[in-house]
Design a protein around this motif. Structure first.
Motif, PDB file in Angstrom:
ATOM      1  N   VAL A 215       1.007  -1.159   0.043  1.00 10.10           N
ATOM      2  CA  VAL A 215       0.056  -0.070   0.123  1.00 10.10           C
ATOM      3  C   VAL A 215       0.883   1.353   0.057  1.00 10.10           C
ATOM      4  O   VAL A 215       1.458   1.501   1.150  1.00 10.10           O
ATOM      5  CB  VAL A 215      -0.979   0.000   1.233  1.00 10.10           C
ATOM      6  CG1 VAL A 215      -1.844   1.342   1.115  1.00 10.10           C
ATOM      7  CG2 VAL A 215      -1.551  -1.053   1.234  1.00 10.10           C
ATOM      8  N   LYS A 216       0.844   2.007  -1.178  1.00  9.24           N
ATOM      9  CA  LYS A 216       1.746   3.150  -1.312  1.00  9.24           C
ATOM     10  C   LYS A 216       1.285   4.413  -0.967  1.00  9.24           C
ATOM     11  O   LYS A 216      -0.036   4.469  -0.772  1.00  9.24           O
ATOM     12  CB  LYS A 216       2.196   3.160  -2.846  1.00  9.24           C
ATOM     13  CG  LYS A 216       2.914   1.942  -3.373  1.00  9.24           C
ATOM     14  CD  LYS A 216       3.293   1.836  -4.689  1.00  9.24           C
ATOM     15  CE  LYS A 216       4.210   0.853  -5.277  1.00  9.24           C
ATOM     16  NZ  LYS A 216       4.618   0.763  -6.575  1.00  9.24           N
ATOM     17  N   PRO A 217       2.130   5.160  -0.299  1.00 10.92           N
ATOM     18  CA  PRO A 217       1.702   6.706   0.026  1.00 10.92           C
ATOM     19  C   PRO A 217       1.423   7.660  -1.238  1.00 10.92           C
ATOM     20  O   PRO A 217       1.680   6.952  -2.419  1.00 10.92           O
ATOM     21  CB  PRO A 217       2.751   7.259   0.628  1.00 10.92           C
ATOM     22  CG  PRO A 217       3.909   6.428   0.149  1.00 10.92           C
ATOM     23  CD  PRO A 217       3.525   5.177  -0.067  1.00 10.92           C
ATOM     24  N   PRO A 218       0.477   8.546  -0.968  1.00 10.29           N
ATOM     25  CA  PRO A 218       0.134   9.106   0.377  1.00 10.29           C
ATOM     26  C   PRO A 218      -1.215   8.339   1.019  1.00 10.29           C
ATOM     27  O   PRO A 218      -1.899   7.784   0.272  1.00 10.29           O
ATOM     28  CB  PRO A 218      -0.164  10.560  -0.173  1.00 10.29           C
ATOM     29  CG  PRO A 218      -0.814  10.557  -1.370  1.00 10.29           C
ATOM     30  CD  PRO A 218       0.034   9.316  -2.039  1.00 10.29           C
ATOM     31  N   TYR A 219      -1.368   8.750   2.330  1.00  8.61           N
ATOM     32  CA  TYR A 219      -2.352   7.963   3.014  1.00  8.61           C
ATOM     33  C   TYR A 219      -3.142   8.941   3.714  1.00  8.61           C
ATOM     34  O   TYR A 219      -2.733   9.836   3.901  1.00  8.61           O
ATOM     35  CB  TYR A 219      -1.674   7.307   4.094  1.00  8.61           C
ATOM     36  CG  TYR A 219      -0.619   6.153   3.652  1.00  8.61           C
ATOM     37  CD1 TYR A 219      -1.064   5.261   2.748  1.00  8.61           C
ATOM     38  CD2 TYR A 219       0.672   6.288   4.272  1.00  8.61           C
ATOM     39  CE1 TYR A 219       0.219   4.263   2.366  1.00  8.61           C
ATOM     40  CE2 TYR A 219       1.509   5.486   3.551  1.00  8.61           C
ATOM     41  CZ  TYR A 219       1.318   4.341   2.898  1.00  8.61           C
ATOM     42  OH  TYR A 219       2.411   3.651   2.602  1.00  8.61           O
ATOM     43  N   VAL A 220      -4.485   8.682   3.935  1.00  8.88           N
ATOM     44  CA  VAL A 220      -5.532   9.489   4.576  1.00  8.88           C
ATOM     45  C   VAL A 220      -5.394   8.404   5.891  1.00  8.88           C
ATOM     46  O   VAL A 220      -5.897   7.280   5.968  1.00  8.88           O
ATOM     47  CB  VAL A 220      -6.827   9.526   4.096  1.00  8.88           C
ATOM     48  CG1 VAL A 220      -7.831  10.116   5.215  1.00  8.88           C
ATOM     49  CG2 VAL A 220      -6.850  10.631   2.809  1.00  8.88           C
TER      50      VAL A 220
END
Length: 278
Positions: A119-124
């Protein structure tokens, strides 16, 4: 931790406004879990919408809660949004860890889990209660990876010493809960929650936008003194994050994600869509 255990502790239930009330997860349909072997620990997690449009949404639960506390939110998220919700060590399907359970370590584990899961950034980042503090620490440690935060009644970094100073009765009840009804994993996190915070620079606003969602239905056990103390700490979150205002959630208790899942989903979608539009 079941509700009856908390009732047996009497006024301790009031502290559900302070840390996760640990009142047990309402039985609901849950997604199948995956597991990831990390350095010195293994974490079980729910993962849906794999490979969907960025940014992905990452959940952290409060003290004593596993990923199931987010069940209604996960069910209502659009399928185009990738989401991952872990069970921290010692909760749900994740085995306990002997590592120090401070906020910085938990942020490091979350980052390792995301990398291992692809799971690659960006993240919420979405966090409830103590999980809100963990997500705030993640945003401080890895600002370039964060597109936004949704914090639900987040635990303030200074909550313990503030209670001891301003509402010693509530602080004593909290220590009673620690000694009588907290599990070993809960005690590990409770004892270490401020261990690394002095190393963080909290003076500048966060690099990413944050939505601070706060409950409006107080516990019947919380007196005016405790309510006032918690209200002051809520206002301080505005400075910690650089956010302009709190977002009160009508008719919601401390578990905002259960009482108003649609409001949480709307907040998440607003940040996901704002980032995607850039």
């Amino acid at each position: 931790m079941g509700l009856n255990s908390w009732r047996a502790a009497g006024g301790v239930l009031a502290l559900g406004l302070v840390l996760s009330a640990c009142m047990g997860t309402i039985p609901q349909a849950r997604p199948l879990l995956s597991t990831a072997a990390l350095d010195r620990t293994t974490i079980a997690f729910a993962h849906q919408g794999r490979g969907s449009t960025s940014p992905a949404v990452v959940f952290q639960s409060g003290l004593g809660d596993d990923h199931g506390t987010w069940a209604q939110v996960l069910q209502q998220l659009p399928s185009r949004i990738e989401a991952i919700a872990p069970d921290r060590p010692g909760y749900g399907a994740s085995p306990a860890s002997t590592e120090l359970r401070d906020a910085c370590r938990i942020a490091q584990e979350q980052r390792a889990l995301l990398q291992r899961s692809g799971v690659k950034p960006p993240y919420v980042l979405v966090g409830h209660s103590l999980g809100g503090l963990y997500q705030y620490v993640y945003a401080r440690q890895y600002p370039d990876e964060v597109a936004g935060l949704v914090l639900l009644d987040p635990t303030h970094p200074d909550i313990l010493k503030t209670l001891q100073r301003e509402t010693p009765g509530a602080a004593a009840l909290l220590q009673l809960a620690r000694a009588t009804v907290f599990t070993s994993a809960m005690r590990q996190e409770f004892d270490a929650q401020t261990a690394c915070l002095d190393a963080l620079d909290t003076r500048a606003p966060l690099a990413a936008p944050a939505l601070l969602m706060v409950s409006t239905r107080p516990s019947a056990y919380a007196g005016e003194g405790l309510q006032a103390t918690l209200g002051t700490l809520r206002q301080d979150w505005l400075q910690l994050t650089g956010t302009g205002a709190l977002t009160p959630v009508a008719n919601a208790g401390h578990y905002i994600q259960r009482d108003a899942p649609q409001a949480v989903v709307a907040a998440i979608r607003s940040l996901v869509e704002a980032d995607a539009a850039h």
